[in-house]
Scaffold this motif. Structure first.
Motif, PDB file in Angstrom:
ATOM      1  N   GLN A   1      16.828  34.786  93.804  1.00  0.00           N
ATOM      2  CA  GLN A   1      17.801  35.068  92.755  1.00  0.00           C
ATOM      3  C   GLN A   1      19.144  34.404  93.049  1.00  0.00           C
ATOM      4  OE1 GLN A   1      15.473  36.152  91.058  1.00  0.00           O
ATOM      5  NE2 GLN A   1      15.693  38.338  90.658  1.00  0.00           N
TER       6      GLN A   1
ATOM      7  N   ALA B   1      24.741  41.886  91.541  1.00  0.00           N
ATOM      8  CA  ALA B   1      24.337  41.485  90.190  1.00  0.00           C
ATOM      9  C   ALA B   1      25.281  40.426  89.662  1.00  0.00           C
ATOM     10  CB  ALA B   1      24.315  42.684  89.243  1.00  0.00           C
TER      11      ALA B   1
ATOM     12  N   ASN C   1      21.366  38.857  82.723  1.00  0.00           N
ATOM     13  CA  ASN C   1      21.740  39.715  83.849  1.00  0.00           C
ATOM     14  C   ASN C   1      20.736  39.488  84.976  1.00  0.00           C
ATOM     15  OD1 ASN C   1      23.913  40.945  82.485  1.00  0.00           O
ATOM     16  ND2 ASN C   1      22.528  42.386  81.493  1.00  0.00           N
TER      17      ASN C   1
ATOM     18  N   TYR D   1      19.715  40.513  88.777  1.00  0.00           N
ATOM     19  CA  TYR D   1      19.923  41.556  89.769  1.00  0.00           C
ATOM     20  C   TYR D   1      19.358  41.132  91.126  1.00  0.00           C
ATOM     21  CZ  TYR D   1      20.760  44.372  85.602  1.00  0.00           C
ATOM     22  OH  TYR D   1      21.260  44.842  84.417  1.00  0.00           O
TER      23      TYR D   1
END
Length: 301
Positions: free
Chosen positions: A128, A244, A255, A257
């Motif tokens: 991420q 986040a 969004n 996370y």
């Protein structure tokens, strides 16, 4: 009794040994084969099998189009057909499950029902964070109108944010600067100020907010709403919170996370320095006083 009377001559001839006479039938006993044959013919007695398909007026549907030719597809028709094909392809892709690419795991807003809290694993965090860092790098590089980095009170403990503030120059106005750095209003409200400091006008810049804009104090500041709404609608809003990040990916804000906020902030600072000189956003000659109130007097080394 009528049908018995109609059968009497036939029965008498059978009793005498004569050849059987034809039986008179009523219209209700008409042969189904004859009835279907009559139904398949029109008023002139011609079979519809020889005439092709019939239209609503019981006529031949091919007679009106037998002399017409199919026209070649023009540019406008080809464009419309291509548009229909693209829409059909997109519709099918919405219901087709595929494995996302390694660096593009976010393909749209897909609601997920969590039955229990989910904590990102180290592998997921690295993935991420890499995706967010690559996207922010591209956004900063392509921000032709410049970048505005707003540091909320949450960013105060970060040494990376402190280093960026120390690097800012306030010798001239920040108008037209490639990168502007300023305090958020929730941080400014914690400082003893005789008058409100100047706020940079960055209505067209890439807006990067480091902190939590959803805190009660931030939500009470109405001037934030207009700037956030405008940047959100124009896909130029990046918000980095603890674990986040919200940023524009594709055609909408996403969004993400489970990110490492420290690594993402380091990417923001590194790319901002590559953009050019970093300017103080609260007016020339005001940096020293505000920094002293925000961080206190510098300690002796």
């Amino acid at each position: 009794n009528n049908w018995r009377e109609s059968l009497r001559p036939h029965l008498e001839s059978l009793a005498r040994g004569d050849a059987p006479s034809p039986v008179a039938t009523s219209p209700t006993h008409r042969s189904p084969t004859k009835r279907s044959s009559a139904a398949m013919s029109n008023g002139n007695g011609a079979s519809l099998k020889k005439r092709g398909f019939a239209d609503m007026e019981r006529g031949n549907s091919f007679e009106s189009v037998k002399d017409k030719k199919v026209k070649a597809v023009d540019a406008e028709g080809a464009a419309k057909q291509a548009q229909v094909n693209d829409l059909a392809k997109d519709y099918v892709q919405d219901y087709k499950r595929t494995i996302p690419e390694e660096d593009k795991p976010f393909v749209g807003a897909v609601p997920t029902l969590l039955k229990k809290p989910h904590i990102a694993s180290p592998t997921e965090t690295v993935r991420q964070t890499n995706v967010v860092s690559k996207t922010i790098t591209r956004l900063i590089e392509t921000a032709n109108q410049g970048v505005h980095i707003i540091l909320a009170h949450d960013a105060r403990p970060s040494q990376v944010a402190k280093g960026l503030l120390d690097e800012c120059t306030d010798e001239s106005t920040s108008k037209g600067a490639p990168v502007i750095v300023s305090f958020a209003l929730d941080w400014m409200n914690t400082l003893p100020l005789a008058e409100a400091p100047k706020r940079p006008d960055t209505t067209k810049r890439l807006l990067i907010y480091v902190g939590t804009p959803g805190k009660y104090l931030s939500m009470c500041i109405k001037s934030y709403r207009g700037r956030f709404d405008s940047a959100f609608k124009e896909d130029r809003l990046v918000v980095l919170c603890k674990g986040a990040c919200m940023l524009p990916m594709g055609t909408q804000e996403e969004n993400v996370y489970g990110v490492d906020e420290a690594a993402v902030l380091q990417t923001i600072v590194t790319e901002a320095r590559k953009k050019g000189s970093v300017f103080w956003g609260h007016g020339p000659g005001t940096k020293a006083a505000l920094m002293q109130k925000a961080y206190g007097y510098p300690s002796a080394q």
